[in-house]
Design a protein around this motif. Structure first.
Motif, PDB file in Angstrom:
ATOM      1  N   SER A  65      -4.735  10.475  -2.784  1.00  0.00           N
ATOM      2  CA  SER A  65      -4.338   9.348  -3.638  1.00  0.00           C
ATOM      3  C   SER A  65      -3.600   9.867  -4.874  1.00  0.00           C
ATOM      4  N   LYS A  97       0.489   9.253  -5.756  1.00  0.00           N
ATOM      5  CA  LYS A  97       0.949   8.629  -7.002  1.00  0.00           C
ATOM      6  C   LYS A  97       1.803   9.599  -7.824  1.00  0.00           C
ATOM      7  N   HIS A 117      -7.042  -2.871  -9.736  1.00  0.00           N
ATOM      8  CA  HIS A 117      -6.083  -2.655  -8.637  1.00  0.00           C
ATOM      9  C   HIS A 117      -6.333  -1.289  -8.016  1.00  0.00           C
ATOM     10  N   ASN A 150      -7.227   1.429  -4.752  1.00  0.00           N
ATOM     11  CA  ASN A 150      -7.091   1.690  -3.314  1.00  0.00           C
ATOM     12  C   ASN A 150      -8.446   2.124  -2.741  1.00  0.00           C
ATOM     13  N   GLU A 151      -8.443   2.472  -1.467  1.00  0.00           N
ATOM     14  CA  GLU A 151      -9.700   2.789  -0.771  1.00  0.00           C
ATOM     15  C   GLU A 151     -10.410   3.979  -1.421  1.00  0.00           C
ATOM     16  N   GLU A 173     -10.113   5.123  -4.496  1.00  0.00           N
ATOM     17  CA  GLU A 173     -10.604   4.776  -5.833  1.00  0.00           C
ATOM     18  C   GLU A 173     -11.833   3.862  -5.750  1.00  0.00           C
TER      19      GLU A 173
END
Ligand code: AKG
Ligand code: FE2
Length: 213
Positions: A46, A50, A85, A87-88, A90
């Motif tokens: 992740s 980013k 907001h 993701n999986e 996080e």
């Protein structure tokens, strides 16, 4: 008959109890494998995704009211994580953090109401000089939290040690901590001076703060 204090749904957690005991005794705690290998892989991916999107910014010193970028003090790149907001990866991260925070609030009455976390990348030759994690105009940060997302096999020659400067019976003692994957370090933000030594290989982490009102 109903009791004033219902204890039935409280399950003592030995890991959290050891963190609490460490912090009470020495103002910091180190936990190996707080995040599993699979979780570290997901979180590292992740971060890398980013970072490749170019979402990271040069980290500043001071807070939003009072911030400057001083490369001679810190050279890391950061990206704040917006918990609304996620993701999986996080989501896995915050599940564990929120569970720990709930436990701290319940057992230690820590009154943690806010938290803030960012990804951090320390490119080769960067560092973060000795500092303390609270600001002159804001002392809400109570506990600092760092979790390392490096690949397995971080070597001493890669540098990037976190050094905690501790006071033991009036003498300064350095606690050297390597950024091993899955390892977390929690310490009292207002007490412990620390630094990140120069890195020779890109160093990846998530850093955050548990804050009172
Ligand atoms: O990455 C670390 O080991 C510590 C980072 C740090 O001190 C900070 O971001 O304030
Ligand atoms: Fe720090």
């Amino acid at each position: 008959m109903s009791h004033l204090f219902e204890a039935i749904d409280f399950v003592e957690n030995p890991l959290y109890e050891s963190i609490i005991a460490d912090i009470a005794k020495q103002q910091f705690s180190i936990v190996e494998n707080f995040f599993s290998e699979e979780e570290v892989v997901l979180l590292r991916q992740s971060l890398i995704n980013k970072h490749e999107e170019d979402a990271f910014k040069k980290a500043a010193i001071g807070n939003r009211v009072n911030e400057t970028i001083v490369k001679s003090i810190r050279g890391d790149l950061i990206l704040w994580i917006d918990e609304t907001h996620i993701n999986e990866a996080e989501a896995l991260f915050f599940k564990k953090i929120n569970d720990l925070v709930a436990y701290l609030n319940r057992t230690c009455f820590m009154g943690i109401l806010h938290k803030e976390f960012h990804y951090a990348v320390y490119p080769k030759d960067t560092f973060y000089k000795r500092h303390i994690d609270t600001f002159q105009n804001d002392d809400r940060r109570k506990l600092s939290f760092v979790c390392y997302l490096n690949e397995d096999g971080w070597l001493p020659e890669n540098g990037g040690e976190l050094v905690l400067y501790l006071n033991e019976n009036g003498a300064e003692v350095e606690k050297v901590i390597y950024p091993l994957p899955g390892r977390i370090v929690i310490f009292e933000s207002q007490v412990i001076e620390h630094e990140v030594k120069p890195v020779n290989t890109e160093r990846l982490s998530i850093t955050g703060w548990l804050k009172t009102r």
